[in-house]
Design an enzyme around this catalytic site. Structure first.
Site, PDB file in Angstrom:
ATOM      1  N   LEU A  51      -6.325  -0.743  12.744  1.00 39.29           N
ATOM      2  CA  LEU A  51      -6.311  -0.159  11.402  1.00 39.29           C
ATOM      3  C   LEU A  51      -7.629   0.526  11.074  1.00 39.29           C
ATOM      4  O   LEU A  51      -7.666   1.537  10.375  1.00 39.29           O
ATOM      5  CB  LEU A  51      -6.000  -1.251  10.378  1.00 39.29           C
ATOM      6  CG  LEU A  51      -4.527  -1.649  10.283  1.00 39.29           C
ATOM      7  CD1 LEU A  51      -4.382  -2.952   9.531  1.00 39.29           C
ATOM      8  CD2 LEU A  51      -3.705  -0.556   9.641  1.00 39.29           C
ATOM      9  N   LYS A  74      -7.716   4.000  12.480  1.00 43.61           N
ATOM     10  CA  LYS A  74      -6.838   4.942  11.790  1.00 43.61           C
ATOM     11  C   LYS A  74      -7.196   5.185  10.327  1.00 43.61           C
ATOM     12  O   LYS A  74      -6.881   6.233   9.781  1.00 43.61           O
ATOM     13  CB  LYS A  74      -5.388   4.451  11.875  1.00 43.61           C
ATOM     14  CG  LYS A  74      -4.846   4.404  13.297  1.00 43.61           C
ATOM     15  CD  LYS A  74      -3.358   4.113  13.317  1.00 43.61           C
ATOM     16  CE  LYS A  74      -3.058   2.727  12.795  1.00 43.61           C
ATOM     17  NZ  LYS A  74      -1.614   2.395  12.872  1.00 43.61           N
ATOM     18  N   ASP A  75      -7.851   4.207   9.693  1.00 43.71           N
ATOM     19  CA  ASP A  75      -8.081   4.302   8.251  1.00 43.71           C
ATOM     20  C   ASP A  75      -9.494   3.835   7.909  1.00 43.71           C
ATOM     21  O   ASP A  75      -9.682   2.734   7.384  1.00 43.71           O
ATOM     22  CB  ASP A  75      -7.037   3.458   7.519  1.00 43.71           C
ATOM     23  CG  ASP A  75      -7.027   3.724   6.020  1.00 43.71           C
ATOM     24  OD1 ASP A  75      -7.695   4.680   5.581  1.00 43.71           O
ATOM     25  OD2 ASP A  75      -6.382   2.970   5.294  1.00 43.71           O
ATOM     26  N   PRO A  76     -10.511   4.637   8.183  1.00 50.02           N
ATOM     27  CA  PRO A  76     -11.910   4.219   7.984  1.00 50.02           C
ATOM     28  C   PRO A  76     -12.236   3.911   6.530  1.00 50.02           C
ATOM     29  O   PRO A  76     -11.690   4.512   5.607  1.00 50.02           O
ATOM     30  CB  PRO A  76     -12.708   5.412   8.495  1.00 50.02           C
ATOM     31  CG  PRO A  76     -11.783   6.126   9.403  1.00 50.02           C
ATOM     32  CD  PRO A  76     -10.417   5.956   8.803  1.00 50.02           C
ATOM     33  N   LYS A 106       0.829  -1.199   0.000  1.00 46.79           N
ATOM     34  CA  LYS A 106       0.000   0.000   0.000  1.00 46.79           C
ATOM     35  C   LYS A 106       0.865   1.252   0.000  1.00 46.79           C
ATOM     36  O   LYS A 106       0.615   2.204  -0.731  1.00 46.79           O
ATOM     37  CB  LYS A 106      -0.926  -0.007   1.221  1.00 46.79           C
ATOM     38  CG  LYS A 106      -1.862   1.204   1.242  1.00 46.79           C
ATOM     39  CD  LYS A 106      -2.711   1.219   2.507  1.00 46.79           C
ATOM     40  CE  LYS A 106      -3.612   2.448   2.489  1.00 46.79           C
ATOM     41  NZ  LYS A 106      -4.355   2.603   3.741  1.00 46.79           N
TER      42      LYS A 106
END
Length: 440
Positions: A150, A153-155, A64
């Protein structure tokens, strides 16, 4: 998974569709469900699989990062923490939760839920007597905690129709592997198993099938799939669940929801929890119904819905668990969607008994973030012959049809209860409900 009923919407046109929506309308202005973008993997109850899982997840994050840089995006906005993937013991997992809070990457309330989740899962797995229990807990919880972190932090943004994520990591198998050790298969049963083969045949012929079911736990989709995965994998993997927004907003639940096929709706029970959001929720539900109609038009779709609008709850006086009553408007809305699809449709009553594994709070709660009580226990699943709907559309006929479905679900549920809680096993079978253990 808390899969809920379709919303009840009034029809204001003469269209054959049950709701006043146009299949050519644009819904681009409607706010989509705001949910989680997950990075996870399968987890197996062995130390070797734990290391493979951690390595695979680390490689995904690296990919990523490389992808963002290659696209000219520079550094990632959110740095990935490998706290849980690198943990090799219970102490390291739990201290990792504290570390993430201190670093400001994890809200204290979510951290408290994660620690409680870990301890309850550990206790449940050790109840099974499995000699590899410690490895199972470490392997499954390391991945689960990482996915939860995760998510914070990263919806991810859920679409009205969410298709299970199976690659580059298989979230379906992540959920299967996590819930599997919680089921006591020696004391679990399937009723009328042959009917699941009948359902598969109808799907192969292009027909649509709806399963009207009671709903007991957030783990219902995994329980259904685990009881059928060896004999009916097509059903286990392709079932579409009508799911309430709570299972795709709670960070402790989201990783499991990502591995299921979902039609996302807002439950009527929670429509006015925040009054100023009610209109947005109604519009989102209309969009979800449009997606459902489009899916059914293609045929060969299998849909699970709980017309009660929520999970079963114990009787406040007796403490007994029984299927919650079905809502006739939800049943009728689904019936009309099926009839309007253009493909042959069938409606089956389905019963689930699995509340012991992960019982819901005794009362419906407004707040997201309920406690997860987890146990190792037997579970049951049963289906009865399809019940054809009367072509007459009066309110009385709708109620009669709904009660026929509910009666069948209750009868099947009572047989499962006799087999599992009453310790009767296969002897609890009746003339209309034959129990078996198809995994044996």
């Amino acid at each position: 998974m808390s899969a809920l009923s379709l919303p009840s919407l009034s029809c204001t046109s003469s269209s054959t569709y049950p709701f006043s929506i146009s299949l050519n309308s644009s819904f681009s202005s409607i706010i989509p469900f705001q949910r989680v973008k997950l990075f996870g993997s399968t987890s197996k109850a062995t130390t070797r699989s734990f290391f493979l899982t951690a390595k695979a997840m680390a490689e995904l994050v690296k990919d990523k990062e490389s992808g963002v840089a290659a696209a000219g995006g520079g550094e990632m906005d959110i740095e990935h923490s490998r706290t849980f993937l690198e943990a090799r013991s219970e102490e390291e997992l739990l201290s990792g939760i504290k570390k993430e809070v201190e670093a400001g990457r994890l809200p204290p309330n979510v951290a408290a839920g994660m620690e409680e989740f870990y301890r309850n899962y550990k206790n449940a797995i050790f109840q099974s007597g499995d000699p590899a229990a410690a490895e199972t807990v470490l392997s499954n919880m390391a991945v689960a905690l990482d996915l939860m972190l995760l998510d914070v932090k990263d919806p991810f943004f859920f679409q009205p129709y969410h298709k299970a994520l199976r690659e580059p990591f298989d979230y379906y198998m992540f959920g299967q592997n996590y819930i599997r050790p919680l089921i006591d298969f020696r004391n679990s049963y399937v009723g009328n198993h042959s009917l699941f083969y009948e359902i598969e045949e109808k799907l192969k012929q292009g027909h649509n099938v709806v399963l009207f079911s009671n709903h007991q736990t957030e783990a219902d989709p995994a329980v259904i799939a685990l009881l059928l995965e060896k004999t009916n994998p097509h059903i286990a993997e392709n079932l579409i669940y009508v799911a309430g927004d709570r299972v795709i907003t709670d960070p402790l639940c989201k990783p499991f929801s990502m591995g299921r096929n979902l039609i996302c709706v807002y439950s009527k029970k929670h429509m006015f929890d925040v009054p100023e959001l009610a209109d947005m929720k109604r519009k989102a539900n209309i969009r979800s119904l449009k997606e459902m109609a489009l899916l059914l038009r293609t045929g060969s779709k299998l849909v699970w819905i709980a017309p009660s609008g929520g999970r079963d709850r114990p009787d406040p006086v007796t403490g007994e668990w029984n299927p919650a009553p079905f809502d006739s408007s939800s049943v009728d809305n689904m019936r009309r969607l099926i009839e309007s699809s253009g493909a042959p449709g069938h409606m089956y009553p389905l019963a689930l008994l699995c509340y012991d594994i992960m019982p819901p709070p005794s009362k419906v709660e407004k707040e997201i973030g309920e406690r997860r009580i987890i146990s190792f226990h037997g579970a049951g699943l049963s289906v009865a012959p399809e019940i054809a709907a009367n072509c007459e559309k009066s309110e009385e006929v709708k109620d009669v049809y709904t009660q026929a479905l509910y009666k069948s679900v209750t009868e099947q549920y009572n047989v499962l209860k006799s087999a599992i809680h009453g310790k009767q096993g296969l002897e609890a079978s009746t003339a209309g409900i034959a129990l078996s253990q198809p995994w044996n």
